[in-house]
Design an enzyme around this catalytic site. Sequence first.
Site, PDB file in Angstrom:
ATOM      1  CG  ASP A  18      -1.944   1.053   1.178  1.00  0.00           C
ATOM      2  OD1 ASP A  18      -3.067   0.736   0.771  1.00  0.00           O
ATOM      3  OD2 ASP A  18      -1.630   2.226   1.528  1.00  0.00           O
ATOM      4  CB  SER A  39      -8.546  14.450 -13.263  1.00  0.00           C
ATOM      5  OG  SER A  39      -9.833  14.599 -13.789  1.00  0.00           O
ATOM      6  CE1 TYR A  92     -10.161  11.164  -8.970  1.00  0.00           C
ATOM      7  CE2 TYR A  92     -11.390  12.507 -10.530  1.00  0.00           C
ATOM      8  CZ  TYR A  92     -10.318  11.700 -10.241  1.00  0.00           C
ATOM      9  OH  TYR A  92      -9.384  11.444 -11.204  1.00  0.00           O
ATOM     10  CE  LYS A 147      -6.346  11.900  -9.322  1.00  0.00           C
ATOM     11  NZ  LYS A 147      -5.144  11.066  -9.388  1.00  0.00           N
ATOM     12  CG  PHE A 174      -9.294  16.508 -21.381  1.00  0.00           C
ATOM     13  CD1 PHE A 174      -8.049  16.999 -20.986  1.00  0.00           C
ATOM     14  CD2 PHE A 174     -10.366  17.362 -21.346  1.00  0.00           C
ATOM     15  CE1 PHE A 174      -7.887  18.319 -20.575  1.00  0.00           C
ATOM     16  CE2 PHE A 174     -10.222  18.692 -20.958  1.00  0.00           C
ATOM     17  CZ  PHE A 174      -8.985  19.165 -20.567  1.00  0.00           C
ATOM     18  CG  ASN A 175     -13.562  11.823 -21.137  1.00  0.00           C
ATOM     19  OD1 ASN A 175     -13.343  13.033 -21.008  1.00  0.00           O
ATOM     20  ND2 ASN A 175     -14.646  11.257 -20.662  1.00  0.00           N
ATOM     21  CG  LEU A 203     -19.892   6.902 -23.787  1.00  0.00           C
ATOM     22  CD1 LEU A 203     -21.357   6.556 -23.577  1.00  0.00           C
ATOM     23  CD2 LEU A 203     -19.755   8.272 -24.451  1.00  0.00           C
ATOM     24  N   GLY A 236     -23.437  16.571 -12.144  1.00  0.00           N
ATOM     25  CA  GLY A 236     -22.008  16.913 -12.254  1.00  0.00           C
ATOM     26  C   GLY A 236     -21.465  16.907 -13.672  1.00  0.00           C
ATOM     27  CG  ASP A 237     -22.175  14.061 -16.909  1.00  0.00           C
ATOM     28  OD1 ASP A 237     -21.041  13.789 -16.481  1.00  0.00           O
ATOM     29  OD2 ASP A 237     -22.972  13.197 -17.329  1.00  0.00           O
TER      30      ASP A 237
HETATM   31  C1  WQD Z   1     -18.642  10.466 -20.766  1.00  0.00           C
HETATM   32  C2  WQD Z   1     -19.975  11.004 -21.276  1.00  0.00           C
HETATM   33  C3  WQD Z   1     -21.744  10.928 -19.639  1.00  0.00           C
HETATM   34  C4  WQD Z   1     -22.013   6.579 -19.339  1.00  0.00           C
HETATM   35  C5  WQD Z   1     -14.322  10.701 -16.720  1.00  0.00           C
HETATM   36  C6  WQD Z   1     -14.137  10.587 -15.224  1.00  0.00           C
HETATM   37  C7  WQD Z   1     -13.510  11.831 -14.679  1.00  0.00           C
HETATM   38  C8  WQD Z   1     -12.212  12.127 -15.411  1.00  0.00           C
HETATM   39  C9  WQD Z   1     -12.433  12.190 -16.875  1.00  0.00           C
HETATM   40  C10 WQD Z   1     -10.334  11.025 -14.285  1.00  0.00           C
HETATM   41  C11 WQD Z   1     -20.726  11.875 -20.256  1.00  0.00           C
HETATM   42  C12 WQD Z   1     -22.056  10.018 -20.807  1.00  0.00           C
HETATM   43  C13 WQD Z   1     -21.637   7.858 -19.701  1.00  0.00           C
HETATM   44  C14 WQD Z   1     -23.297   6.112 -19.748  1.00  0.00           C
HETATM   45  C15 WQD Z   1     -23.726   8.221 -20.833  1.00  0.00           C
HETATM   46  N1  WQD Z   1     -11.235  11.084 -15.183  1.00  0.00           N
HETATM   47  N2  WQD Z   1     -22.472   8.658 -20.421  1.00  0.00           N
HETATM   48  N3  WQD Z   1     -24.084   6.947 -20.492  1.00  0.00           N
HETATM   49  O1  WQD Z   1     -17.645  11.662 -16.783  1.00  0.00           O
HETATM   50  O2  WQD Z   1     -16.605  12.596 -18.895  1.00  0.00           O
HETATM   51  O3  WQD Z   1     -15.199  11.743 -17.067  1.00  0.00           O
HETATM   52  O4  WQD Z   1     -13.064  10.978 -17.317  1.00  0.00           O
HETATM   53  O5  WQD Z   1      -9.995  11.846 -13.542  1.00  0.00           O
HETATM   54  O6  WQD Z   1     -13.288  11.659 -13.348  1.00  0.00           O
HETATM   55  O7  WQD Z   1     -15.372  10.321 -14.595  1.00  0.00           O
HETATM   56  O8  WQD Z   1     -16.527  10.121 -18.475  1.00  0.00           O
HETATM   57  O9  WQD Z   1     -17.088   8.029 -19.649  1.00  0.00           O
HETATM   58  O10 WQD Z   1     -18.252   8.558 -17.455  1.00  0.00           O
HETATM   59  O11 WQD Z   1     -18.834   9.876 -19.481  1.00  0.00           O
HETATM   60  O12 WQD Z   1     -24.500   8.916 -21.485  1.00  0.00           O
HETATM   61  O13 WQD Z   1     -23.716   4.975 -19.440  1.00  0.00           O
HETATM   62  O14 WQD Z   1     -20.840   9.873 -21.519  1.00  0.00           O
HETATM   63  O15 WQD Z   1     -22.896  11.578 -19.200  1.00  0.00           O
HETATM   64  O16 WQD Z   1     -21.373  12.879 -20.958  1.00  0.00           O
HETATM   65  P1  WQD Z   1     -16.596  11.590 -17.790  1.00  0.00           P
HETATM   66  P2  WQD Z   1     -17.668   9.057 -18.720  1.00  0.00           P
END
Ligand code: WQD
Length: 330
Positions: free
Chosen positions: A51, A117, A141, A145, A169-170, A190, A284-285
């Site tokens: 750890d 992030s 979260y 960071k 980013f993603n 996603l 939060g989106d």
């Molecule tokens: C992408 C888009 C959802 C699932 C992630 C992390 C964040 C940061 C960046 C690390 C959004 C939409 C999703 C679903 C959907 N990473 N969606 N249906 O939230 O942009 O960010 O990466 O630090 O912490 O959470 O990524 O892939 O969850 O979502 O419509 O079943 O897809 O609303 O618009 P996100 P995500």
Amino acid sequence: MNVLVIGGAGYIGSHCVRQLQAAGHKPVVLDNLVKGHRASVPEDVTFHEVDLGDAATVSKILKKENIDIVMHFAAFIEVGESMQDPLKHYENNVAKTVSLLKAMREAGVNKFVFSSSCTVLGEEAKPPFTENMPLRPISAYGQTKADVEVILHYCTKAYGMSAAIFRYFNASGAAEGGMIGEDHSPESHLIPIAIQVALGQREKMMVFGNDYPTPDGTCLRDYVHVDDLSRAHIAAFPLLEEEGKLLTYNLGTGTPASVLEIIKTVEDVSGHPVPYDLAPKRAGDVPAAYADSAKAKSELDWTPKYGTIRSIIETAWAWHQSHPKGYEDA
Ligand code: WQD
């Protein structure tokens, strides 16, 4: 360089380990396997199941392995969980990082690469996101960071430590060859969810919101390949030779894709339908988040090799198709 990869059995860390090997470095992995997968680490890489909060053991490993640079990928990343149990995130992501930095000081290791992030920038920032926008996270979260980013600011000033902060980013996709890839539990991202629908593991998926102020009404995100992220980290190593340096880079392709574009591309790549229902917006989106990565391009000579969502999704599809149960199949 001898590189200690903390969280090296996780999604981004495990890809970075392979990129380090490809670039001629010697990675050593430290992971507690709470989220990581032992099978994602190559057999020929030294693995310590420890750890990161165990400062005494971390310090011993840093000395024994003659480590030059520490890369830190270990964190809890679920935004929703961070709001329900913020202390869990603060303890793991902040307190244990402080413990790690102290262990590094004790062992005389002063080069650090940190996995941050785009969420540190919050919802007020207008895309494309540059590095000098203020830190205004809207989740616990994201705050963890941002806190570590600030801690690194002071540590580089006070101790002569040098650090590179990368804001992803993603992160998406999988290594060429389909040997390693994304395997989160529970899965909330996603691309893997859309692929699970294409594979028939889920009947359908949900699209969270279709009346955002974007061309098709669904959220825009910047999907960047995990191997491209790893290459940017390694490109920063020479810049860390200068004591007291603090570098911050946003990493994305700069070309956003909507939720519906991702679903359509998964259908095209897989050859299977991906049915979905419209669902309410997810808390939060933000409507649109994409990077201005000009700084990484000019200072690190970094250009993503995977410039299209199709090329990224093809690698993700190869991994999920050959490992439908993730590392259970490895
Ligand atoms: C992408 C888009 C959802 C699932 C992630 C992390 C964040 C940061 C960046 C690390 C959004 C939409 C999703 C679903 C959907 N990473 N969606 N249906 O939230 O942009 O960010 O990466 O630090 O912490 O959470 O990524 O892939 O969850 O979502 O419509 O079943 O897809 O609303 O618009 P996100 P995500």
